[in-house]
Design a protein around this motif. Structure first.
Motif, PDB file in Angstrom:
ATOM      1  N   CYS A   1      -5.687  -0.138   3.530  1.00  0.00           N
ATOM      2  CA  CYS A   1      -4.960   0.928   2.979  1.00  0.00           C
ATOM      3  C   CYS A   1      -5.525   2.007   2.992  1.00  0.00           C
ATOM      4  O   CYS A   1      -6.319   2.665   1.811  1.00  0.00           O
TER       5      CYS A   1
ATOM      6  N   CYS B   1       0.828  -1.056   0.059  1.00  0.00           N
ATOM      7  CA  CYS B   1      -0.029   0.181  -0.070  1.00  0.00           C
ATOM      8  C   CYS B   1       0.991   1.210   0.016  1.00  0.00           C
ATOM      9  O   CYS B   1       1.869   1.349   0.722  1.00  0.00           O
TER      10      CYS B   1
ATOM     11  N   ASP C   1      -3.885   1.131  -3.256  1.00  0.00           N
ATOM     12  CA  ASP C   1      -3.699  -0.163  -2.736  1.00  0.00           C
ATOM     13  C   ASP C   1      -3.107  -0.944  -3.841  1.00  0.00           C
ATOM     14  O   ASP C   1      -2.982  -0.617  -4.904  1.00  0.00           O
TER      15      ASP C   1
END
Length: 126
Positions: A106, A36, A55
């Motif tokens: 994330c 992330c 992400d």
């Protein structure tokens, strides 16, 4: 261990644009793809502020107040994270940092990231 280096900061007039880059090293492609990645900024005396996170599947989460002006993206093949900033305002003046990790979610929350770049300064003149 991944190392991150930001670039692309500088001085710009209000209303202008900048594109920040964050280059990663010390990691192979498979591991980089699993990260992330996020952008943050900080003004002296204030807490680090999350801007956006992207992400592994390319989905992004951005701070509501910056949506529409700031766009995060990643190029895994080049090991680079980008932040496109448009219609810059004097209040966008800050040190900008990129970060990487594998948090459960994330999101652009500083406490979720262990790996940080050194930062690049963005100054927006009125």
């Amino acid at each position: 261990e991944v190392e991150l280096m930001e670039s692309g900061g500088g001085s710009v007039q209000a209303g202008g644009s900048l594109r920040l880059s964050c280059a990663a090293s010390g990691i192979d492609l498979r591991d980089y793809r699993s990260l992330c990645l996020a952008w943050f900024r900080q003004v002296p005396g204030k807490e680090r502020e999350g801007i956006a996170a992207i992400d592994t599947d390319g989905s992004a989460r951005s701070t509501d107040s910056l949506k529409g002006r700031f766009t995060i993206s990643r190029d895994n093949a080049k090991y680079i994270l980008y932040l496109e900033m448009n219609n810059l305002k004097p209040e966008d003046t800050a040190m900008y940092y990129c970060a990487a990790d594998r948090p459960f979610h994330c999101n652009p929350q500083p406490k979720s990231f262990d790996y940080w770049g050194q930062g690049t300064q963005v100054t927006v003149a009125s």
